[in-house]
Motif scaffolding. Sequence first.
Motif, mmCIF file in Angstrom:
data_model
loop_
_atom_site.group_PDB
_atom_site.id
_atom_site.type_symbol
_atom_site.label_atom_id
_atom_site.label_comp_id
_atom_site.label_asym_id
_atom_site.label_seq_id
_atom_site.Cartn_x
_atom_site.Cartn_y
_atom_site.Cartn_z
ATOM 1 N N GLY A 73 5.814 5.829 7.262
ATOM 2 C CA GLY A 73 6.112 4.555 6.348
ATOM 3 C C GLY A 73 5.319 4.134 5.394
ATOM 4 O O GLY A 73 5.426 3.047 4.905
ATOM 5 N N PHE A 74 3.993 5.035 5.182
ATOM 6 C CA PHE A 74 3.010 4.549 4.267
ATOM 7 C C PHE A 74 3.767 4.944 2.898
ATOM 8 O O PHE A 74 4.246 6.105 2.663
ATOM 9 C CB PHE A 74 1.879 5.635 4.550
ATOM 10 N N ASN A 75 3.460 4.334 1.787
ATOM 11 C CA ASN A 75 3.933 4.379 0.557
ATOM 12 C C ASN A 75 2.883 4.366 -0.377
ATOM 13 O O ASN A 75 2.107 3.377 -0.730
ATOM 14 C CB ASN A 75 4.671 3.230 0.104
ATOM 15 N N SER A 76 2.126 5.507 -0.966
ATOM 16 C CA SER A 76 0.928 5.659 -1.489
ATOM 17 C C SER A 76 1.050 5.003 -3.074
ATOM 18 O O SER A 76 0.243 4.481 -3.624
ATOM 19 C CB SER A 76 0.851 7.098 -1.790
ATOM 20 N N ALA A 77 2.274 5.147 -3.578
ATOM 21 C CA ALA A 77 2.683 4.544 -4.830
ATOM 22 C C ALA A 77 2.575 2.972 -4.645
ATOM 23 O O ALA A 77 1.800 2.499 -5.698
ATOM 24 C CB ALA A 77 4.223 4.980 -5.449
ATOM 25 N N SER A 78 3.094 2.431 -3.818
ATOM 26 C CA SER A 78 2.742 0.915 -3.622
ATOM 27 C C SER A 78 1.520 0.292 -3.444
ATOM 28 O O SER A 78 1.260 -0.405 -3.937
ATOM 29 C CB SER A 78 3.751 0.540 -2.349
ATOM 30 N N MET A 79 0.605 1.357 -2.593
ATOM 31 C CA MET A 79 -0.893 1.042 -2.233
ATOM 32 C C MET A 79 -1.444 0.974 -3.861
ATOM 33 O O MET A 79 -2.370 0.161 -3.992
ATOM 34 C CB MET A 79 -1.330 2.131 -1.448
ATOM 35 N N LEU A 93 -3.745 16.225 11.219
ATOM 36 C CA LEU A 93 -3.017 17.107 11.854
ATOM 37 C C LEU A 93 -2.403 18.240 11.142
ATOM 38 O O LEU A 93 -2.539 19.416 11.292
ATOM 39 C CB LEU A 93 -1.972 16.502 12.825
ATOM 40 N N LEU A 94 -1.743 17.766 9.870
ATOM 41 C CA LEU A 94 -1.045 18.568 8.853
ATOM 42 C C LEU A 94 -2.295 19.594 8.242
ATOM 43 O O LEU A 94 -1.962 20.771 8.224
ATOM 44 C CB LEU A 94 -0.473 17.783 7.835
ATOM 45 N N GLY A 95 -3.439 19.213 7.894
ATOM 46 C CA GLY A 95 -4.448 19.843 7.638
ATOM 47 C C GLY A 95 -4.800 20.986 8.463
ATOM 48 O O GLY A 95 -4.986 22.191 7.932
ATOM 49 N N MET A 128 1.075 25.706 -1.606
ATOM 50 C CA MET A 128 0.982 24.157 -2.257
ATOM 51 C C MET A 128 2.060 23.627 -2.299
ATOM 52 O O MET A 128 2.271 22.595 -1.571
ATOM 53 C CB MET A 128 0.243 24.405 -3.535
ATOM 54 N N VAL A 129 3.320 24.156 -2.361
ATOM 55 C CA VAL A 129 4.674 23.363 -2.369
ATOM 56 C C VAL A 129 4.920 23.121 -0.889
ATOM 57 O O VAL A 129 5.529 21.891 -0.583
ATOM 58 C CB VAL A 129 5.741 24.298 -2.939
ATOM 59 N N ILE A 130 4.719 24.078 0.087
ATOM 60 C CA ILE A 130 5.069 23.920 1.333
ATOM 61 C C ILE A 130 3.995 22.655 1.781
ATOM 62 O O ILE A 130 4.650 21.763 2.609
ATOM 63 C CB ILE A 130 4.493 25.224 2.486
ATOM 64 N N GLY A 153 3.493 16.762 3.285
ATOM 65 C CA GLY A 153 2.936 15.645 3.041
ATOM 66 C C GLY A 153 3.755 14.736 2.706
ATOM 67 O O GLY A 153 3.795 13.291 3.192
ATOM 68 N N PHE A 154 4.899 14.912 1.845
ATOM 69 C CA PHE A 154 6.135 13.889 1.528
ATOM 70 C C PHE A 154 6.798 13.565 2.765
ATOM 71 O O PHE A 154 6.834 12.218 3.207
ATOM 72 C CB PHE A 154 6.905 14.323 0.625
ATOM 73 N N ALA A 155 6.646 14.417 3.848
ATOM 74 C CA ALA A 155 7.555 14.279 5.010
ATOM 75 C C ALA A 155 6.719 13.332 5.976
ATOM 76 O O ALA A 155 7.252 12.437 6.619
ATOM 77 C CB ALA A 155 7.955 15.658 5.753
ATOM 78 N N ILE A 156 5.326 13.258 6.117
ATOM 79 C CA ILE A 156 4.471 12.476 6.874
ATOM 80 C C ILE A 156 4.562 11.148 6.235
ATOM 81 O O ILE A 156 4.338 10.212 6.913
ATOM 82 C CB ILE A 156 3.167 13.220 7.281
ATOM 83 N N GLN A 157 4.384 11.232 4.953
ATOM 84 C CA GLN A 157 4.639 9.796 4.246
ATOM 85 C C GLN A 157 5.737 9.062 4.863
ATOM 86 O O GLN A 157 5.974 7.862 5.115
ATOM 87 C CB GLN A 157 4.698 9.859 2.972
ATOM 88 N N PHE A 158 7.195 9.923 4.869
ATOM 89 C CA PHE A 158 8.321 9.187 5.224
ATOM 90 C C PHE A 158 8.442 8.595 6.687
ATOM 91 O O PHE A 158 8.751 7.667 7.234
ATOM 92 C CB PHE A 158 9.222 10.180 4.872
ATOM 93 N N ILE A 159 7.749 9.498 7.592
ATOM 94 C CA ILE A 159 7.650 9.267 9.002
ATOM 95 C C ILE A 159 6.721 8.231 9.251
ATOM 96 O O ILE A 159 7.318 7.400 10.133
ATOM 97 C CB ILE A 159 7.342 10.606 9.952
#
Length: 245
Positions: free
Chosen positions: A55-61, A92-94, A40-42, A47-53
């Motif tokens: 540019g999506f910010n879930s907290a902002s949404m 793709l991550l899933g 789960m940590v992996i 998941g955090f990496a693809i948010q960064f790539i």
Amino acid sequence: MSEFNEFDQQGSVPNRDTGSIISHSFEMFKGVFLYGIVAMVIYMIAGFAIQFISGFNSASMMEEMKDAGGDYSSFSYWNVPGFSLYLSLSGLLGIFLAPLYVGLIYIVNKYNTKSQIDFADLFIGYKQNFVNILIYSIISGIISTVAMSLCFFPIIFVYPLLLLGYPILLFENASATEALGKSFNIAKENYGTFLGATVVGALISVAGIILCGIGIIVTAPFMMIVMYSTYCAFLGKPRQIEFKK
């Protein structure tokens, strides 16, 4: 390559009822939950990496949705910066992390049969039947997405039919279509038990969110263990796999 060796093993097998399957899953979970946490940590780091790539910010949404005053009908997800790219990368991550879930199932079997567990066992899905695991992940993902698009509840009734797919791919070295067909046929004949195991397993898996937010890291992998216990109940203890480098 890998070899399948069949021999007398230690290990328990649950009865073919929901209560026995869940009880067996709990016994297995107590011995392997640390490996589940690693998986789960992996997943979360990726998941955090693809948010960064993206540019999506879930907290902002979430803040924007709160500012909407509870009226989400007018909220446009597709206008959120990076959301569409994030959604694609998440899919793709899933798919590419599916072998990690298979690795956890493999570790559960080693724990059940009192075999020595190595950390590298978590990644056996990237060596054993890798392509078919990816194909199955895509097919099952499409089926689940279609079910959820109709309404949330259909996925509850569809998912039991997919429950044995990953264990079959691992322990029987089956193709994606063979795993899907065999899982469907067995679940169809024992649907009440499969539905019960799926619902209870899913509730336990998401309990981490309800009880303590971050606790999802601990509870989420429980469904993989339910898959293993259900496989044991209906198909017997899996053949032991010895991976040869």
